[in-house]
Design a protein around this motif. Structure first.
Motif, PDB file in Angstrom:
ATOM      1  N   ARG A 178     -59.326  18.768 -15.073  1.00  0.00           N
ATOM      2  CA  ARG A 178     -59.660  17.979 -16.266  1.00  0.00           C
ATOM      3  C   ARG A 178     -59.245  18.705 -17.534  1.00  0.00           C
ATOM      4  O   ARG A 178     -59.571  19.844 -17.727  1.00  0.00           O
ATOM      5  CB  ARG A 178     -61.168  17.702 -16.338  1.00  0.00           C
ATOM      6  N   ARG A 179     -58.470  18.050 -18.351  1.00  0.00           N
ATOM      7  CA  ARG A 179     -58.075  18.602 -19.641  1.00  0.00           C
ATOM      8  C   ARG A 179     -58.177  17.481 -20.670  1.00  0.00           C
ATOM      9  O   ARG A 179     -58.047  16.311 -20.339  1.00  0.00           O
ATOM     10  CB  ARG A 179     -56.617  19.104 -19.606  1.00  0.00           C
ATOM     11  N   THR A 180     -58.387  17.864 -21.904  1.00  0.00           N
ATOM     12  CA  THR A 180     -58.445  16.855 -22.954  1.00  0.00           C
ATOM     13  C   THR A 180     -57.044  16.308 -23.216  1.00  0.00           C
ATOM     14  O   THR A 180     -56.115  17.082 -23.428  1.00  0.00           O
ATOM     15  CB  THR A 180     -59.027  17.479 -24.239  1.00  0.00           C
ATOM     16  N   ARG A 232     -54.740  13.719 -25.540  1.00  0.00           N
ATOM     17  CA  ARG A 232     -54.764  13.060 -26.863  1.00  0.00           C
ATOM     18  C   ARG A 232     -53.605  12.095 -27.060  1.00  0.00           C
ATOM     19  O   ARG A 232     -53.538  11.422 -28.074  1.00  0.00           O
ATOM     20  CB  ARG A 232     -54.792  14.120 -27.970  1.00  0.00           C
ATOM     21  N   LYS A 274     -62.559   8.643 -38.143  1.00  0.00           N
ATOM     22  CA  LYS A 274     -62.249   9.976 -37.612  1.00  0.00           C
ATOM     23  C   LYS A 274     -61.302  10.701 -38.574  1.00  0.00           C
ATOM     24  O   LYS A 274     -61.483  11.885 -38.858  1.00  0.00           O
ATOM     25  CB  LYS A 274     -61.618   9.825 -36.220  1.00  0.00           C
ATOM     26  N   GLN A 334     -55.430  12.931 -35.104  1.00  0.00           N
ATOM     27  CA  GLN A 334     -56.668  12.431 -34.484  1.00  0.00           C
ATOM     28  C   GLN A 334     -56.754  10.906 -34.632  1.00  0.00           C
ATOM     29  O   GLN A 334     -57.210  10.211 -33.730  1.00  0.00           O
ATOM     30  CB  GLN A 334     -57.886  13.096 -35.120  1.00  0.00           C
ATOM     31  N   TRP A 351     -74.430  12.921 -22.881  1.00  0.00           N
ATOM     32  CA  TRP A 351     -73.376  13.921 -22.650  1.00  0.00           C
ATOM     33  C   TRP A 351     -73.132  14.157 -21.164  1.00  0.00           C
ATOM     34  O   TRP A 351     -71.996  14.359 -20.734  1.00  0.00           O
ATOM     35  CB  TRP A 351     -73.742  15.244 -23.332  1.00  0.00           C
ATOM     36  N   ILE A 411     -62.644  13.432 -25.647  1.00  0.00           N
ATOM     37  CA  ILE A 411     -63.863  13.174 -26.419  1.00  0.00           C
ATOM     38  C   ILE A 411     -63.488  13.083 -27.891  1.00  0.00           C
ATOM     39  O   ILE A 411     -62.690  13.887 -28.366  1.00  0.00           O
ATOM     40  CB  ILE A 411     -64.856  14.349 -26.237  1.00  0.00           C
ATOM     41  N   ILE A 412     -64.105  12.165 -28.602  1.00  0.00           N
ATOM     42  CA  ILE A 412     -63.976  12.110 -30.062  1.00  0.00           C
ATOM     43  C   ILE A 412     -65.377  12.261 -30.642  1.00  0.00           C
ATOM     44  O   ILE A 412     -66.275  11.455 -30.346  1.00  0.00           O
ATOM     45  CB  ILE A 412     -63.349  10.763 -30.521  1.00  0.00           C
ATOM     46  N   ALA A 413     -65.549  13.312 -31.434  1.00  0.00           N
ATOM     47  CA  ALA A 413     -66.843  13.528 -32.082  1.00  0.00           C
ATOM     48  C   ALA A 413     -66.816  12.867 -33.453  1.00  0.00           C
ATOM     49  O   ALA A 413     -65.843  12.998 -34.189  1.00  0.00           O
ATOM     50  CB  ALA A 413     -67.083  15.024 -32.221  1.00  0.00           C
ATOM     51  N   ARG A 420     -54.882  26.164 -20.283  1.00  0.00           N
ATOM     52  CA  ARG A 420     -56.220  26.390 -20.835  1.00  0.00           C
ATOM     53  C   ARG A 420     -56.423  27.813 -21.339  1.00  0.00           C
ATOM     54  O   ARG A 420     -55.950  28.751 -20.693  1.00  0.00           O
ATOM     55  CB  ARG A 420     -57.152  26.322 -19.664  1.00  0.00           C
TER      56      ARG A 420
HETATM   57  C1  FMN Z   1     -68.738  18.120 -28.381  1.00  0.00           C
HETATM   58  C2  FMN Z   1     -67.241  17.964 -28.294  1.00  0.00           C
HETATM   59  C3  FMN Z   1     -66.571  17.323 -29.324  1.00  0.00           C
HETATM   60  C4  FMN Z   1     -65.175  17.171 -29.263  1.00  0.00           C
HETATM   61  N1  FMN Z   1     -64.533  16.485 -30.236  1.00  0.00           N
HETATM   62  C5  FMN Z   1     -63.201  16.302 -30.162  1.00  0.00           C
HETATM   63  C6  FMN Z   1     -62.544  15.526 -31.150  1.00  0.00           C
HETATM   64  O1  FMN Z   1     -63.150  14.968 -32.064  1.00  0.00           O
HETATM   65  N2  FMN Z   1     -61.205  15.384 -31.035  1.00  0.00           N
HETATM   66  C7  FMN Z   1     -60.486  15.967 -30.025  1.00  0.00           C
HETATM   67  O2  FMN Z   1     -59.273  15.813 -30.001  1.00  0.00           O
HETATM   68  N3  FMN Z   1     -61.092  16.685 -29.068  1.00  0.00           N
HETATM   69  C8  FMN Z   1     -62.418  16.870 -29.107  1.00  0.00           C
HETATM   70  N4  FMN Z   1     -63.075  17.582 -28.131  1.00  0.00           N
HETATM   71  C9  FMN Z   1     -62.292  18.179 -27.033  1.00  0.00           C
HETATM   72  C10 FMN Z   1     -62.145  19.694 -27.199  1.00  0.00           C
HETATM   73  O3  FMN Z   1     -61.262  19.964 -28.255  1.00  0.00           O
HETATM   74  C11 FMN Z   1     -61.640  20.287 -25.866  1.00  0.00           C
HETATM   75  O4  FMN Z   1     -62.594  20.033 -24.863  1.00  0.00           O
HETATM   76  C12 FMN Z   1     -61.406  21.797 -25.962  1.00  0.00           C
HETATM   77  O5  FMN Z   1     -60.352  22.082 -26.837  1.00  0.00           O
HETATM   78  C13 FMN Z   1     -61.081  22.415 -24.585  1.00  0.00           C
HETATM   79  O6  FMN Z   1     -59.938  21.799 -24.028  1.00  0.00           O
HETATM   80  P1  FMN Z   1     -60.004  21.056 -22.610  1.00  0.00           P
HETATM   81  O7  FMN Z   1     -60.976  19.935 -22.715  1.00  0.00           O
HETATM   82  O8  FMN Z   1     -58.585  20.577 -22.375  1.00  0.00           O
HETATM   83  O9  FMN Z   1     -60.431  22.053 -21.586  1.00  0.00           O
HETATM   84  C14 FMN Z   1     -64.462  17.719 -28.164  1.00  0.00           C
HETATM   85  C15 FMN Z   1     -65.158  18.349 -27.132  1.00  0.00           C
HETATM   86  C16 FMN Z   1     -66.523  18.456 -27.196  1.00  0.00           C
HETATM   87  C17 FMN Z   1     -67.253  19.109 -26.038  1.00  0.00           C
END
Ligand code: FMN
Length: 185
Positions: free
Chosen positions: A10-12, A14, A62, A87, A110, A129-131, A168
């Motif tokens: 799992r990776r973020t 975008r 955002k 974003q 969460w 995730i988008i905060a 990572r």
């Molecule tokens: C509470 C939280 C808020 C986050 N908000 C954003 C966000 O607004 N935009 C974004 O691109 N990624 C967001 N992320 C993703 C993190 O940037 C990402 O999990 C982190 O860089 C580690 O990378 P990975 O998920 O690929 O392991 C968020 C993650 C968390 C846990």
């Protein structure tokens, strides 16, 4: 794919090529609601945001939130502006799900979110995730008619991955481990 493999993979994401199917989204949500929750209240609610105008508004909130970030070390104002625009654009081609929970019970939300992200990985999908905090959160809650007794946890995006994430960067293994007391390692 077993759970450890999904955690590892799992990776973020975008940048998305296309949306997940409705069936896939249902499957992910059903994984989400099997998460643990305080007192088994399962206080999560999920809003599938499909209306283009609503998605554009979320992306705009955002952007306005992130453009206020203080530049990190070595970053210029222009870098912050570009990152905020990125974003905003990162909502393209993704399924958008707003997650909310009972006020004060965001942990429920969460945990469901993490289940969904891992299930997405197992399905071969990307997720992120988008905060939304402060004003952006208040505006989102209003835009999506989230009732007073609930609060927005975050927004998640799901879709077919367009870009391969960079390797990572993790803190050194066990550098975060303490024995008996925080002061001892
Ligand atoms: C509470 C939280 C808020 C986050 N908000 C954003 C966000 O607004 N935009 C974004 O691109 N990624 C967001 N992320 C993703 C993190 O940037 C990402 O999990 C982190 O860089 C580690 O990378 P990975 O998920 O690929 O392991 C968020 C993650 C968390 C846990």
């Amino acid at each position: 794919m077993d759970v450890l493999e999904a955690i590892d993979k799992r990776r973020t994401v975008r940048v998305f090529k296309e949306k997940a199917t409705g069936e896939q989204i249902k499957k992910l949500l059903l994984a989400g609601v099997k998460a643990p929750s305080g007192g088994n209240k399962q206080s999560w609610e999920f809003i599938l945001v499909e209306d283009r105008e609503l998605i554009d508004k979320l992306a705009e909130y955002k952007y306005y939130m992130n453009r206020e970030f203080k530049p990190a070390e070595g970053q210029t104002r222009d870098d912050v502006e570009k990152a905020a625009r990125f974003q905003q654009k990162a909502f393209a081609n993704a399924n958008v799900i707003a997650v909310c929970s009972n006020s004060g019970m965001v942990a429920d939300g969460w945990l469901a979110v993490e289940n969904i992200l891992l299930a997405a990985t197992a399905e071969g999908l990307g997720s992120g995730i988008i905060a939304l905090r402060g004003d952006a959160r208040t505006k989102t809650e209003k835009l999506l008619d989230i009732p007073e007794n609930k609060e927005l946890v975050c927004v998640i995006k799901i879709g077919v991955t367009e870009e391969e994430p960079k390797p990572r960067k993790l803190r050194p293994e066990f550098s975060w481990l303490h024995k008996n007391k925080y002061s001892q390692s």
